[in-house]
Design a protein around this motif. Structure first.
Motif, short mmCIF file in Angstrom:
data_model
loop_
_atom_site.label_atom_id
_atom_site.label_comp_id
_atom_site.label_asym_id
_atom_site.label_seq_id
_atom_site.Cartn_x
_atom_site.Cartn_y
_atom_site.Cartn_z
N ALA A 133 8.75 -7.32 -18.07
CA ALA A 133 9.03 -8.57 -17.35
C ALA A 133 7.98 -8.84 -16.27
O ALA A 133 7.50 -9.97 -16.12
CB ALA A 133 10.43 -8.54 -16.74
N ILE A 134 7.60 -7.79 -15.54
CA ILE A 134 6.57 -7.93 -14.51
C ILE A 134 5.24 -8.32 -15.13
O ILE A 134 4.52 -9.19 -14.63
CB ILE A 134 6.43 -6.62 -13.70
N ALA A 135 4.89 -7.69 -16.26
CA ALA A 135 3.62 -7.99 -16.93
C ALA A 135 3.59 -9.42 -17.44
O ALA A 135 2.57 -10.11 -17.31
CB ALA A 135 3.39 -7.01 -18.08
N VAL A 136 4.69 -9.89 -17.99
CA VAL A 136 4.75 -11.28 -18.48
C VAL A 136 4.58 -12.24 -17.31
O VAL A 136 3.81 -13.20 -17.39
CB VAL A 136 6.07 -11.52 -19.25
N ARG A 137 5.29 -11.98 -16.21
CA ARG A 137 5.18 -12.84 -15.03
C ARG A 137 3.78 -12.83 -14.44
O ARG A 137 3.32 -13.84 -13.90
CB ARG A 137 6.18 -12.42 -13.95
N ALA A 138 3.08 -11.69 -14.52
CA ALA A 138 1.74 -11.57 -13.93
C ALA A 138 0.73 -12.43 -14.67
O ALA A 138 -0.29 -12.83 -14.09
CB ALA A 138 1.31 -10.10 -13.93
N GLY A 139 0.99 -12.71 -15.95
CA GLY A 139 0.06 -13.54 -16.71
C GLY A 139 -1.33 -12.94 -16.74
O GLY A 139 -1.51 -11.78 -17.08
N ASP A 140 -2.32 -13.73 -16.33
CA ASP A 140 -3.71 -13.27 -16.35
C ASP A 140 -4.08 -12.43 -15.13
O ASP A 140 -5.17 -11.88 -15.08
CB ASP A 140 -4.65 -14.48 -16.42
N ASN A 141 -3.19 -12.32 -14.16
CA ASN A 141 -3.46 -11.52 -12.97
C ASN A 141 -2.95 -10.10 -13.19
O ASN A 141 -1.91 -9.71 -12.69
CB ASN A 141 -2.83 -12.15 -11.73
N TRP A 142 -3.72 -9.33 -13.94
CA TRP A 142 -3.32 -7.98 -14.33
C TRP A 142 -3.03 -7.08 -13.13
O TRP A 142 -2.22 -6.17 -13.20
CB TRP A 142 -4.39 -7.34 -15.19
N PHE A 143 -3.69 -7.35 -12.02
CA PHE A 143 -3.54 -6.49 -10.86
C PHE A 143 -2.18 -6.65 -10.18
O PHE A 143 -1.79 -5.81 -9.38
CB PHE A 143 -4.71 -6.68 -9.89
N GLN A 144 -1.46 -7.73 -10.50
CA GLN A 144 -0.09 -7.84 -9.98
C GLN A 144 0.79 -6.74 -10.55
O GLN A 144 1.71 -6.26 -9.87
CB GLN A 144 0.51 -9.21 -10.31
N ILE A 145 0.52 -6.31 -11.76
CA ILE A 145 1.28 -5.21 -12.35
C ILE A 145 0.96 -3.92 -11.58
O ILE A 145 1.85 -3.15 -11.25
CB ILE A 145 0.97 -5.03 -13.85
N GLU A 146 -0.31 -3.74 -11.28
CA GLU A 146 -0.73 -2.58 -10.49
C GLU A 146 -0.06 -2.60 -9.11
O GLU A 146 0.42 -1.57 -8.63
CB GLU A 146 -2.26 -2.56 -10.32
N ASP A 147 -0.01 -3.77 -8.49
CA ASP A 147 0.64 -3.90 -7.18
C ASP A 147 2.12 -3.54 -7.27
O ASP A 147 2.65 -2.85 -6.39
CB ASP A 147 0.51 -5.33 -6.64
N HIS A 148 2.78 -3.98 -8.33
CA HIS A 148 4.19 -3.64 -8.53
C HIS A 148 4.37 -2.12 -8.60
O HIS A 148 5.25 -1.56 -7.95
CB HIS A 148 4.73 -4.31 -9.79
N LEU A 149 3.52 -1.47 -9.39
CA LEU A 149 3.63 -0.02 -9.54
C LEU A 149 3.31 0.70 -8.23
O LEU A 149 3.84 1.77 -7.96
CB LEU A 149 2.72 0.48 -10.66
N ALA A 150 2.45 0.11 -7.41
CA ALA A 150 2.12 0.71 -6.11
C ALA A 150 3.30 0.62 -5.15
O ALA A 150 3.51 1.51 -4.32
CB ALA A 150 0.90 0.02 -5.50
N ARG A 151 4.10 -0.44 -5.27
CA ARG A 151 5.22 -0.67 -4.35
C ARG A 151 6.51 0.00 -4.79
O ARG A 151 7.32 0.40 -3.97
CB ARG A 151 5.51 -2.17 -4.23
N GLU A 152 6.74 0.05 -6.08
CA GLU A 152 8.05 0.45 -6.61
C GLU A 152 7.99 1.79 -7.30
O GLU A 152 7.02 2.13 -7.96
CB GLU A 152 8.54 -0.60 -7.63
N ALA A 153 9.09 2.54 -7.17
CA ALA A 153 9.25 3.76 -7.96
C ALA A 153 9.72 3.32 -9.35
O ALA A 153 10.75 2.66 -9.47
CB ALA A 153 10.27 4.68 -7.32
N VAL A 154 8.93 3.63 -10.37
CA VAL A 154 9.24 3.18 -11.72
C VAL A 154 9.62 4.40 -12.55
O VAL A 154 8.83 5.32 -12.73
CB VAL A 154 8.04 2.46 -12.34
#
Length: 172
Positions: free
Chosen positions: A142-163
C-alpha cells in the motif's frame, strides 16, 4: 504421486521445505533488485525476509528429523529477478505470502485429518506467522502504491516504522 492418492502430512511438509527455500531465494532476488536501485532499506528488509524464510525451511527440516521421518533437501522453483518498479517485487512478495498461507492452511488441515496432534501444534506457529507476514507485506505494498514514482517515500516509511518482526519470535 498418482493423481488418486492424497498426499500425507509428511509429504506436504517435504513439499513445504521446497516452498520455503524458493521463497527465501525469491526474497534474495528482490533484495538485490532493491540494492541495485539504491534503495538500501527495502534491500535490507528483503534480505531479512530471505533469512526468515530459510529459517522456516530449517524449522520444518528439524521437525521432520525429530519425528524420525526421511528428509530430502529439494531444489527450488524458478526465481524472478527483473522488475519495472518497486511495486512489482512487493506485489510478488504479497502474492507469495498469500500462496504460502494457503499451503500452511493445507498442512494444518492434513495434520488434523490424520489425527496428528503434534503436526497440528507445529503448524499453529506457522499459521500465526503467516498473519504477520501477509499483514506486513500488504502494508508495504500500500505504501509503495501510494509513493508512485517517488521511490524514496517507501525508504522513508521503512526508516520511520518498525516493519514486521524481523524474524524474531521467541515461540519459534
Amino acid at each position: 504421486m498418482p493423481a488418486n492418492i492424497t498426499p500425507t502430512f509428511a509429504d506436504l511438509l517435504a513439499a513445504q521445505v521446497r516452498n520455503e527455500f524458493t521463497a527465501s531465494q525469491q526474497y534474495i532476488a528482490i533484495a538485490i533488485w532493491f540494492d541495485a536501485h539504491d534503495l538500501p532499506r527495502l534491500a535490507a528488509h528483503f534480505y531479512r525476509q530471505s533469512v526468515e524464510e530459510r529459517n522456516h525451511a530449517m524449522m520444518i527440516v528439524r521437525y521432520t528429523l525429530d519425528r524420525d521421518w526421511p528428509v530430502q533437501i529439494p531444489g527450488i522453483d524458478e526465481i524472478q529477478n527483473t522488475f519495472e518498479n518497486p511495486v512489482d517485487p512487493i506485489a510478488l512478495a504479497f502474492a507469495q505470502e498469500k500462496t504460502v498461507t494457503a499451503q500452511i492452511e493445507a498442512l494444518f488441515r492434513s495434520a488434523r485429518a490424520e489425527d496428528d496432534a503434534l503436526g497440528e501444534q507445529f503448524m499453529l506457529w506457522f499459521l500465526k506467522e503467516q498473519v504477520e507476514e501477509v499483514s506486513t507485506v500488504n502494508t508495504l505494498l500500500a505504501i509503495a502504491v501510494r509513493a508512485g514514482d517517488n521511490w524514496f517515500q517507501i525508504e522513508d516509511h521503512l526508516a520511520r516504522e518498525a516493519v514486521g518482526d524481523a524474524g524474531v519470535d521467541a515461540s519459534a
